[in-house]
Design an enzyme around this catalytic site. Structure first.
Site, short mmCIF file in Angstrom:
data_model
loop_
_atom_site.label_atom_id
_atom_site.label_comp_id
_atom_site.label_asym_id
_atom_site.label_seq_id
_atom_site.Cartn_x
_atom_site.Cartn_y
_atom_site.Cartn_z
N ARG A 1 0.83 -1.21 0.00
CA ARG A 1 0.00 0.00 0.00
C ARG A 1 0.87 1.26 0.00
O ARG A 1 0.53 2.26 -0.62
CB ARG A 1 -0.94 -0.01 1.21
CG ARG A 1 -1.94 -1.14 1.15
CD ARG A 1 -3.00 -1.01 2.21
NE ARG A 1 -3.76 0.21 2.03
CZ ARG A 1 -4.52 0.74 2.98
NH1 ARG A 1 -4.62 0.17 4.15
NH2 ARG A 1 -5.19 1.85 2.74
N GLN B 1 -9.60 9.67 7.39
CA GLN B 1 -9.47 8.26 7.79
C GLN B 1 -8.44 7.58 6.91
O GLN B 1 -8.09 6.42 7.14
CB GLN B 1 -10.82 7.55 7.62
CG GLN B 1 -11.91 8.13 8.48
CD GLN B 1 -13.28 7.64 8.03
OE1 GLN B 1 -13.74 6.58 8.45
NE2 GLN B 1 -13.92 8.38 7.16
N ASN B 2 -7.97 8.27 5.88
CA ASN B 2 -7.04 7.67 4.93
C ASN B 2 -5.63 7.64 5.50
O ASN B 2 -5.23 8.51 6.26
CB ASN B 2 -7.04 8.44 3.61
CG ASN B 2 -8.39 8.36 2.92
OD1 ASN B 2 -9.20 7.51 3.26
ND2 ASN B 2 -8.61 9.24 1.97
N HIS C 1 -6.64 7.62 11.58
CA HIS C 1 -6.36 6.18 11.50
C HIS C 1 -4.90 5.88 11.21
O HIS C 1 -4.57 4.81 10.70
CB HIS C 1 -7.25 5.54 10.42
CG HIS C 1 -8.70 5.45 10.82
ND1 HIS C 1 -9.70 5.14 9.94
CD2 HIS C 1 -9.31 5.65 12.02
CE1 HIS C 1 -10.88 5.15 10.59
NE2 HIS C 1 -10.65 5.46 11.84
N GLY D 1 -16.60 11.07 0.65
CA GLY D 1 -16.10 9.74 0.25
C GLY D 1 -15.92 8.77 1.39
O GLY D 1 -14.94 8.03 1.41
N THR D 2 -16.86 8.77 2.33
CA THR D 2 -16.75 7.79 3.41
C THR D 2 -18.09 7.08 3.56
O THR D 2 -19.15 7.70 3.46
CB THR D 2 -16.27 8.45 4.73
OG1 THR D 2 -16.25 7.46 5.76
CG2 THR D 2 -17.09 9.65 5.14
N ASN E 1 -20.75 12.07 -1.85
CA ASN E 1 -20.54 10.65 -2.11
C ASN E 1 -21.16 10.30 -3.45
O ASN E 1 -21.90 11.10 -4.03
CB ASN E 1 -21.18 9.81 -0.97
CG ASN E 1 -20.52 8.45 -0.80
OD1 ASN E 1 -20.32 7.72 -1.78
ND2 ASN E 1 -20.16 8.11 0.43
N ALA F 1 -16.04 13.04 -6.21
CA ALA F 1 -15.55 14.12 -5.34
C ALA F 1 -14.74 15.16 -6.12
O ALA F 1 -14.80 16.36 -5.80
CB ALA F 1 -14.69 13.52 -4.23
P1 NAD Z 1 -15.01 2.88 2.31
O1 NAD Z 1 -14.26 2.16 1.26
O2 NAD Z 1 -15.81 2.10 3.29
O3 NAD Z 1 -16.04 3.88 1.59
C1 NAD Z 1 -15.66 4.68 0.52
C2 NAD Z 1 -16.84 5.57 0.17
O4 NAD Z 1 -16.43 6.47 -0.85
C3 NAD Z 1 -18.07 4.83 -0.35
O5 NAD Z 1 -19.21 5.30 0.35
C4 NAD Z 1 -18.12 5.20 -1.84
O6 NAD Z 1 -19.45 5.31 -2.31
C5 NAD Z 1 -17.43 6.54 -1.84
N1 NAD Z 1 -16.75 6.89 -3.08
C6 NAD Z 1 -16.05 6.08 -3.92
N2 NAD Z 1 -15.52 6.78 -4.93
C7 NAD Z 1 -15.90 8.07 -4.76
C8 NAD Z 1 -15.67 9.28 -5.48
N3 NAD Z 1 -14.94 9.30 -6.61
N4 NAD Z 1 -16.22 10.43 -5.01
C9 NAD Z 1 -16.98 10.43 -3.88
N5 NAD Z 1 -17.21 9.31 -3.14
C10 NAD Z 1 -16.69 8.15 -3.58
O7 NAD Z 1 -13.96 3.83 3.03
P2 NAD Z 1 -13.99 4.62 4.41
O8 NAD Z 1 -15.38 5.09 4.71
O9 NAD Z 1 -12.87 5.58 4.35
O10 NAD Z 1 -13.67 3.55 5.55
C11 NAD Z 1 -12.93 2.38 5.41
C12 NAD Z 1 -11.62 2.26 6.19
O11 NAD Z 1 -10.62 1.82 5.25
C13 NAD Z 1 -11.05 3.49 6.81
O12 NAD Z 1 -10.64 3.14 8.09
C14 NAD Z 1 -9.80 3.86 6.00
O13 NAD Z 1 -8.74 4.21 6.86
C15 NAD Z 1 -9.44 2.60 5.29
N6 NAD Z 1 -8.96 2.81 3.88
C16 NAD Z 1 -8.11 3.84 3.55
C17 NAD Z 1 -7.67 4.02 2.24
C18 NAD Z 1 -6.69 5.17 1.91
O14 NAD Z 1 -5.93 5.57 2.79
N7 NAD Z 1 -6.71 5.74 0.69
C19 NAD Z 1 -8.11 3.16 1.22
C20 NAD Z 1 -8.98 2.10 1.59
C21 NAD Z 1 -9.40 1.94 2.93
#
Ligand code: NAD
Length: 230
Positions: A56, A88-89, A106, A172-173, A198, A216
């Site tokens: 990652r 949260q990313n 996170h 985007g959460t 979203n 987004a």
């Molecule tokens: P999630 O994957 O559960 O949800 C992602 C959300 O984003 C969904 O509701 C989806 O509909 C929406 N989405 C997707 N593409 C989009 C776009 N282009 N524009 C707007 N919205 C969009 O992720 P989460 O809610 O962040 O929670 C999951 C956990 O996974 C967190 O704890 C996070 O730390 C971790 N995570 C982080 C990363 C990263 O750091 N980039 C990647 C994957 C998971």
């Protein structure tokens, strides 16, 4: 002075090429959450977990901030008020996009944490299972990621920010992971206007006063232009 508090999730990084948690392909789909995102998974197989986050970290280094990350940085720089971003990313796309006031609730792929003494230090690009802690010398280095069952960082300060928010936006959460999923209720109970960005309504979508549906990179860009009067 008005204050905007913004919570971001995996969806804001999706258009940069980092797949979301629930996407059907990519890194997450190949592993069970219990194996790679819990302290028990790390105890069972540290090598698998360290390698998962190495992959990652390598992926995050190859992608770039998109228009949504950049718009939020512009908002912070130009808004006549305070802007706080809570993510949260674990990627670094907000900071590379220019955001200054940022909380990684996170944790962070660029961090290492000692599972024995709690010391934190910058992670190398490639961590090895059993790397030693530079402070206590225990062979207990792990990625500085908050796993399921662990307490997110800075919670007290985050709730202070939420209590002061005039506008709360979630971008985007999916609203499935607490305590972040509870932020909308907290901000709303303190009188904030709440907006969800979203592709679809999230699990806590009914708690938002306003919804902006779409990618987004477009919806956040437009919102920032409105706030800045452009
Ligand atoms: P999630 O994957 O559960 O949800 C992602 C959300 O984003 C969904 O509701 C989806 O509909 C929406 N989405 C997707 N593409 C989009 C776009 N282009 N524009 C707007 N919205 C969009 O992720 P989460 O809610 O962040 O929670 C999951 C956990 O996974 C967190 O704890 C996070 O730390 C971790 N995570 C982080 C990363 C990263 O750091 N980039 C990647 C994957 C998971």
């Amino acid at each position: 002075m008005s204050k905007i508090v913004i919570l971001t999730g995996a969806g804001i990084s999706a258009e940069s090429g980092i797949e979301t948690f629930r996407a059907e392909d990519g890194l997450w789909a190949q592993h069970r959450v219990e194996d790679v995102a819990t302290p028990e998974g790390f105890m069972r197989d540290p090598e698998l977990v360290v390698n998962f986050y190495n992959a990652r970290r390598a992926q995050a280094a190859e992608v770039s901030p998109n228009a949504a990350h950049k718009a939020l940085a512009q908002l912070e720089a130009e808004y006549d008020g305070e802007v706080v971003v809570i993510t949260q990313n674990v990627d670094d796309l907000h900071e590379r996009g220019g955001t200054q006031t940022l909380y990684h609730m996170h944790g962070h792929l660029k961090g290492a944490l000692c599972a024995s003494c709690g010391h934190r230090w910058p992670a190398p690009m490639v961590m090895q299972a059993g790397d030693t802690c530079p402070s206590c010398k225990a062979p207990a280095a792990r990625p500085d990621i908050v796993w399921f069952g662990e307490m997110p960082y800075d919670m007290e300060r985050l709730f202070d920010h939420l209590a002061q928010a005039d506008i709360f936006a979630a971008i985007g959460t999916s609203g499935n992971v607490y305590p972040a999923a509870g932020f909308v209720a907290e901000a709303r109970s303190n009188g904030a206007h709440t907006i969800e960005f979203n592709l679809e309504e999230s699990a806590v979508g009914n708690q938002f006063a306003e919804h902006r549906t779409g990618p987004a990179s477009q919806t956040v860009r437009k919102w920032v232009d409105e706030l800045l009067g452009k």
